[in-house]
Enzyme design. Structure first.
Site, mmCIF file in Angstrom:
data_model
loop_
_atom_site.group_PDB
_atom_site.id
_atom_site.type_symbol
_atom_site.label_atom_id
_atom_site.label_comp_id
_atom_site.label_asym_id
_atom_site.label_seq_id
_atom_site.Cartn_x
_atom_site.Cartn_y
_atom_site.Cartn_z
ATOM 1 N N LYS A 109 -7.529 -9.710 2.726
ATOM 2 C CA LYS A 109 -6.889 -8.569 1.944
ATOM 3 C C LYS A 109 -7.702 -8.137 0.885
ATOM 4 O O LYS A 109 -8.667 -9.188 0.674
ATOM 5 C CB LYS A 109 -5.292 -8.974 1.513
ATOM 6 C CG LYS A 109 -5.313 -9.867 0.329
ATOM 7 C CD LYS A 109 -3.936 -9.929 -0.095
ATOM 8 C CE LYS A 109 -3.876 -11.240 -1.197
ATOM 9 N NZ LYS A 109 -2.659 -11.957 -1.312
ATOM 10 N N CYS A 168 -7.856 3.257 -0.475
ATOM 11 C CA CYS A 168 -6.414 3.067 -0.546
ATOM 12 C C CYS A 168 -5.836 3.984 -1.501
ATOM 13 O O CYS A 168 -6.091 4.154 -2.487
ATOM 14 C CB CYS A 168 -6.589 1.637 -1.500
ATOM 15 S SG CYS A 168 -4.566 1.187 -1.343
ATOM 16 N N THR A 188 -5.202 4.350 5.833
ATOM 17 C CA THR A 188 -4.156 5.148 5.923
ATOM 18 C C THR A 188 -4.121 6.465 5.443
ATOM 19 O O THR A 188 -4.904 6.716 4.486
ATOM 20 C CB THR A 188 -2.945 4.379 5.056
ATOM 21 O OG1 THR A 188 -3.231 4.126 3.634
ATOM 22 C CG2 THR A 188 -2.458 2.974 5.818
ATOM 23 N N GLY A 193 -0.126 2.960 11.865
ATOM 24 C CA GLY A 193 0.750 2.688 13.021
ATOM 25 C C GLY A 193 0.331 3.587 14.051
ATOM 26 O O GLY A 193 -0.385 4.331 14.089
ATOM 27 N N GLY A 246 -6.601 1.910 13.318
ATOM 28 C CA GLY A 246 -5.560 2.827 13.057
ATOM 29 C C GLY A 246 -4.797 3.039 14.157
ATOM 30 O O GLY A 246 -5.191 3.507 15.250
ATOM 31 N N GLY A 247 -3.557 2.586 14.170
ATOM 32 C CA GLY A 247 -2.498 2.498 15.343
ATOM 33 C C GLY A 247 -2.952 1.704 16.572
ATOM 34 O O GLY A 247 -2.106 1.963 17.560
HETATM 35 C C1 LIG Z 1 0.946 -3.150 4.514
HETATM 36 C C2 LIG Z 1 -0.265 -2.720 4.712
HETATM 37 C C3 LIG Z 1 -1.030 -3.204 3.659
HETATM 38 C C4 LIG Z 1 -2.474 -2.980 3.923
HETATM 39 N N1 LIG Z 1 -3.485 -3.353 2.702
HETATM 40 C C5 LIG Z 1 -4.828 -2.898 2.787
HETATM 41 C C6 LIG Z 1 -5.738 -3.566 1.824
HETATM 42 O O1 LIG Z 1 -5.469 -4.519 1.316
HETATM 43 N N2 LIG Z 1 -7.032 -3.338 1.947
HETATM 44 C C7 LIG Z 1 -7.400 -2.126 3.125
HETATM 45 O O2 LIG Z 1 -8.377 -1.897 3.119
HETATM 46 N N3 LIG Z 1 -6.526 -1.692 3.907
HETATM 47 C C8 LIG Z 1 -5.103 -2.165 3.678
HETATM 48 N N4 LIG Z 1 -4.120 -1.331 4.630
HETATM 49 C C9 LIG Z 1 -4.615 -0.419 5.520
HETATM 50 C C10 LIG Z 1 -5.053 -1.137 6.928
HETATM 51 O O3 LIG Z 1 -6.178 -1.890 6.695
HETATM 52 C C11 LIG Z 1 -5.471 -0.192 8.105
HETATM 53 O O4 LIG Z 1 -6.589 0.412 7.480
HETATM 54 C C12 LIG Z 1 -4.515 0.904 8.114
HETATM 55 O O5 LIG Z 1 -3.201 0.265 8.140
HETATM 56 C C13 LIG Z 1 -4.763 1.551 9.639
HETATM 57 O O6 LIG Z 1 -4.581 0.599 10.637
HETATM 58 P P1 LIG Z 1 -3.118 0.456 11.242
HETATM 59 O O7 LIG Z 1 -2.584 1.638 11.743
HETATM 60 O O8 LIG Z 1 -3.380 -0.579 12.379
HETATM 61 O O9 LIG Z 1 -2.112 -0.368 10.417
HETATM 62 C C14 LIG Z 1 -2.993 -1.854 4.701
HETATM 63 C C15 LIG Z 1 -2.048 -1.580 5.537
HETATM 64 C C16 LIG Z 1 -0.859 -1.952 5.573
HETATM 65 C C17 LIG Z 1 0.404 -1.470 6.606
#
Ligand SMILES: Cc1cc2nc3c(=O)[nH]c(=O)nc-3n(C[C@H](O)[C@H](O)[C@H](O)COP(=O)(O)O)c2cc1C
Ligand SMILES: Cc1cc2nc3c(=O)[nH]c(=O)nc-3n(C[C@H](O)[C@H](O)[C@H](O)COP(=O)(O)OP(=O)(O)OC[C@H]3O[C@@H](n4cnc5c(N)ncnc54)[C@H](O)[C@@H]3O)c2cc1C
Ligand SMILES: Cc1cc2nc3c(=O)[nH]c(=O)nc-3n(C[C@H](O)[C@H](O)[C@H](O)COP(=O)(O)OP(=O)(O)OC[C@H]3O[C@@H](n4cnc5c(N)ncnc54)[C@H](O)[C@@H]3O)c2cc1C
Ligand SMILES: Cc1cc2nc3c(=O)[nH]c(=O)nc-3n(C[C@H](O)[C@H](O)[C@H](O)COP(=O)(O)O)c2cc1C
Ligand code: FES
Ligand code: FES
Lengths: 303, 267, 303, 267
Positions: A46, A131, A193, A217, A243-244
């Protein structure tokens, strides 16, 4: 026939293209009965800061149609405790280690990069420039000049290859990818996100403690695929498509669009076996379609 | 039943609905076939469940493990129909398959040879049945105060009756048992019976009240907390609850779901 | 008690805040057995161009998680045929008529505004500055200067109040809302679709005939709510909140975030009764929560 | 059965699954209770159906109306299990509720006292059953060529047999009827029997072939087209298909779904 799933990110060989997205998979022993991180292409920390952080006021998450909002706010033990307690765990799986870092200033990024490099245990450094839940979190990836400068600076102080994690909340992410490349980034991670919110209609207040959060998601998958597709033709450094992703099909879409590797985020929460299923699914897809190596299919949706 | 004491890591596992019933208005009682949960789950633990392929709703839903039958490979959930996810579960017939992650969370330590009170309301009753059964078997005297808005929402009434030495029913509308607020009759009972511990679930008022009892030195208090959960395993940091005093957060799924009542902020 | 659902958009009174989003509801007699447009707060035309257009190569739509991509490309009969054939239908329902227009140049917008004004049948003019499926479709709403200039120009040539329909594909949509207001827009419509794509993993090609399309539907609702919420405090003109509304709850969220009216797009395809359900739901919500007028709840999630 | 000829606007209406069966591999046969569709649907029309509350999948799915029984208020769908939406429908039991929009699309004109051929494959067979029944009742001779990859995919076989004067079975693997391609035996048949019209559904090869037959002046050809659909009512402009020659597009839902075969581009 054994498929060759190896991919190369800035000289680091991943035995397969699948990794967790930062902040969504702790690589803790709690998963022992489900899935072991040593099956992954890489492990990803993380995001780490220099100092410890508590994270944001709850509620921190809420469900949305085919997605979730999070305003976690990156709780962290700070880099020293991370190096002491977590890094040995991450580097114990025998797969490449990607350390995600962020800071409140250019100096923070540089200092962290230095500290992490000195551990000798980071194969790749990911700069979280995107972020939406931090005070100055997303601005790095939204401002062309800042984006260029922070990457350039970090590259000056470290020899660990650098991944720039970018934000979709820009006019054209492919331009930002190009800027990241020209500043010296060795790879880009697309996408973080999208800023969104939910309102509690009974309380008539924002649902999340921090008012807004980041949307991720399945809901955003078509947007992430487009981000990868549009960046692929502009840059020659590898893309980590994130992403998703909720199935191996989604991951294959990303790779066909131009991703060299894929990151899986929120779906780890939904299906703790998703990363293994994606690895197996990609392998079967290559086999069924008579490809010997995964590199044959990267970006071929452009042809 | 043997009192278990070795904590096992959660499984991702499939279950089959053995029986389903809607005994209380708005609640679903599911008996599920799954060896792993039935064998390993301990009091205080929960599972995350989904019974649909769709990503809307996307998260699995957390529910307390109400009863287990390791010999038959069965366990029970009591589910309040609250929204989309629980409505989906309610639409499934016997024989349907569920995807289950668990057992999750930390077991509560089962008190041996003590005297304890269970103060629960609504779906909160589901959380303490397994604890009551285990404690009673360990020679603990169990006094249950079960509260609900009205008679046909007194979920787990029979399960709790069997598992307690004594049960007190309290309803807001007086349709059964004591007419009023459980707290009215509880303080007197506590002064008299001097219980070692009190466990509460399902009501913020009860939780605050339990905190007060402990502060007054009357008994030790524990609260079963709920929170929005995505993963149930400490990965998402979504289920945070503020620590009392010291600052910082606990994760309900990983550090709980049962907490010493005065260790957390009860808002 | 009868709830007062009246809202005021630039002097035009809508008997309730519900309207279709442009391009998603034809107000054709095919709906006669289901729902009549005279129940609506306003009717909205699909986007009209000066000349006729065929629209894009099929496939033009695909389903995504809780959403859809469309690359329809705005087929239109051209403004003259529109005025002859469609406008009489739209103005026959006895509710305010909003005409959406777009063009390839500033001059097109001005010319169309003039032609529409001359019909005397448009209560409001919506400038579609944000369609991701046109050659120069989304650029208007992405470039601060262009956005300002096109709105300013149109306002100079017409007295019909102007709604600027903006794109979320910018760094900060609240800034764009402010620019629209300062250029003279009488209202903003937030948001149009997000550019996204799907790839067919069997053909290894983009699924849509036009490669990419616009994402809409429930998936983007949290993003649209945030767009409205963040714009509300910056501007004093009304906002038409559009994006992913699939229930009256979603519509109430939009209004609490700051929308004076709501637009319903893709969900008309899923549930042809959705607009009536939203009107009834908002009414019941006001009643249950002891509000006499809908205007009491606009933006109160900010308090 | 009376041949209908007045076109009614579509309804948004609820239906109940009366019976369900999986007679052919990978296909679902649904008999649905709904007066409005049963009474008003005409040959060539379709319905949009959903049987879930979720928005994943979000669109209702289009299916041809296979048979209607206005007296009993019933109609039939034959559904190929293709993906998420059809799998959801397949998981529903008798008694479940469906949300239905329809009848949609333009009816085909039912030929009276003519000679027609139906050339169909796979799920395409579902599209022509109602037409066959109506045409036969209107004194038309109906010759059906039903093709599939293998024997247990010959969907609607019995329905079409009843509704045709003669039926020819063709399978790719020779497990039933003629072993090979329907086109092999069809051209000879047409030269001999000189049909007035040929209707085709379920195969692009068949559609192109039908277009060729018409160009050779052998018979008039019609094709039942499919397309991705969001609304089924002309609102979304998503289901466009290119017009032949002239340029521009038809909407399959509004201008079709049945087209003169040489009026559209068959890619
Ligand atoms: C609960 C949560 C915590 C996250 N924490 C971080 C983080 O610490 N650093 C980061 O670069 N992205 C963080 N993200 C973003 C994810 O790494 C990713 O880029 C984003 O969720 C899109 O992918 P997904 O749709 O598969 O979740 C976080 C996302 C979620 C849902
Ligand atoms: C550790 C733990 C154990 C638990 N154990 C149990 C148990 O044993 N039994 C039990 O019954 N429950 C238990 N719960 C609670 C249970 O998990 C929840 O009730 C369940 O997840 C609800 O899911 P749902 O999909 O039905 O409701 P959701 O879909 O999540 O909806 C909840 C409510 O929100 C409303 N809503 C939607 N949008 C808005 C909006 N914009 N504004 C305001 N309101 C809105 C909906 O209408 C609905 O009423 C437990 C929870 C935890 C954390
Ligand atoms: C007017 C009309 C009438 C019709 N009548 C009938 C009828 O009577 N009977 C009948 O059976 N059908 C009929 N159809 C077709 C029917 O509507 C479709 O088969 C149905 O909508 C499929 O829905 P689904 O959700 O099951 O499949 P979908 O979920 O839409 O999926 C289709 C396929 O796409 C695949 N897929 C998903 N993602 C990707 C990707 N990235 N790349 C490649 N592939 C992917 C899935 O794996 C799946 O196999 C008709 C269609 C129309 C337009
Ligand atoms: C099929 C389709 C056609 C559309 N056509 C137009 C259009 O002509 N003009 C326009 O301004 N927006 C158009 N839009 C965008 C919608 O008006 C709306 O802004 C967007 O879809 C978000 O709302 P929704 O999520 O409710 O669909 C279209 C959207 C869809 C799905
Ligand atoms: S639910 Fe994810 S950390 Fe607790
Ligand atoms: S399906 Fe919407 S226009 Fe045909």
């Amino acid at each position: 026939m054994i498929m060759d799933l190896n991919v190369n990110i800035a000289g680091v060989i991943l035995k397969n293209p699948v990794m967790p997205a930062s902040g969504t998979y702790e690589c803790d022993s709690i998963h022992d009965n489900i899935f072991s991180p040593d099956e992954l292409g890489a492990v990803v920390s993380k995001t780490i800061f220099i100092n410890s952080r508590e994270g944001n006021t709850p509620p921190r998450i809420c469900e949305t149609p085919c997605g979730m909002l999070n305003s976690i706010g990156i709780p962290t033990e700070g880099v020293n405790n991370f190096i002491k307690d977590r890094l040995p765990v991450l580097s114990g799986f025998g797969v490449p280690v990607i350390i995600s870092i962020a800071g409140n200033s250019m100096e923070d990024f540089c200092e962290l990069a230095g500290i992490i490099e000195n551990t000798g245990k980071a194969d790749l450094l990911e700069l979280n420039l995107s972020c939406p839940n931090l005070h100055h979190g997303i601005e790095w990836a939204r401002d062309k000049k800042e984006l260029y400068r922070v990457i350039k600076k970090v590259k000056e102080v470290t020899r660990v290859p650098v991944i720039a994690k970018l934000s979709p909340s820009v006019v054209d992410i492919s331009e930002m990818s190009l800027i990241a490349e020209s500043a010296g980034a060795d790879a880009v991670a697309l996408i973080n996100t999208y800023k969104g919110m939910k309102i509690d209609i009974n309380k008539r207040k924002p649902f999340l403690g921090n008012i807004a959060g980041g949307l991720s998601g399945p809901a955003i998958h078509p947007l992430a695929v487009y981000a990868v597709y549009s960046s692929f033709t502009k840059i020659s450094i590898p893309i980590i498509g994130t992403g998703g992703i909720a199935s191996w099909i989604d991951a294959v879409e990303m790779i066909l669009a131009g991703a060299t590797a894929v990151g899986i985020g929120m779906y780890n929460f939904v299906n703790p076996l998703i990363m293994r299923e994606v690895i197996k699914g990609i392998e079967a897809y290559l086999k069924d379609n008579n490809f010997a190596e995964i590199t044959e299919i990267i970006g071929i949706a452009h042809l | 039943m043997k009192i278990k004491n070795s904590l096992i890591k959660p499984f991702l596992t499939e279950g089959r609905i053995k029986t389903r019933k809607n005994e209380y208005t708005g609640y679903l009682d599911l008996l599920i076939e799954n060896d792993k949960i039935a064998e390993h789950a301990m009091p205080g633990q929960f599972v995350m469940v989904r019974g649909w392929d769709s990503n809307d709703p996307v998260f699995s839903r957390p529910f307390d493990i109400v009863q287990v039958n390791p010999a038959k490979g069965l366990f029970r959930l009591i589910i309040k129909i609250a929204g989309k996810g629980t409505a989906m579960l309610n639409s499934l017939r016997a024989g349907s398959r569920l995807l289950i992650t668990g057992p999750l969370g930390n077991p509560v330590e089962v008190p041996h040879g003590e005297k304890i009170i269970l103060l629960v309301r609504g779906a909160g009753a589901a959380a303490v049945v397994y604890l009551a059964e285990s404690a009673k078997k360990a020679g603990t005297e169990v006094f249950t105060f079960l509260s609900a808005s009205t008679r046909n929402r007194l979920v787990c009434r029979d399960y709790l009756k069997d598992a307690s030495n004594d049960i007190n029913i309290i309803t807001d509308d007086g349709s059964d048992g004591y007419h009023g607020d459980a707290r009215d009759i509880l303080e007197g009972f506590i002064n008299k019976s001097k219980p070692d511990r009190i466990y509460t679930c399902g009501s913020k008022r009860f939780a605050r009240f339990t905190g007060e009892l402990e502060k007054k030195g009357l008994t030790k208090g524990y609260v079963f907390l709920e929170s929005y959960m995505a993963c149930g395993m400490g990965d998402c940091h979504g289920c945070a609850v503020k620590k009392r005093g010291s600052g910082g957060y606990f994760l309900v799924c990983k550090d709980g779901p049962v907490f010493p009542v005065n260790s957390v902020e009860l808002d």
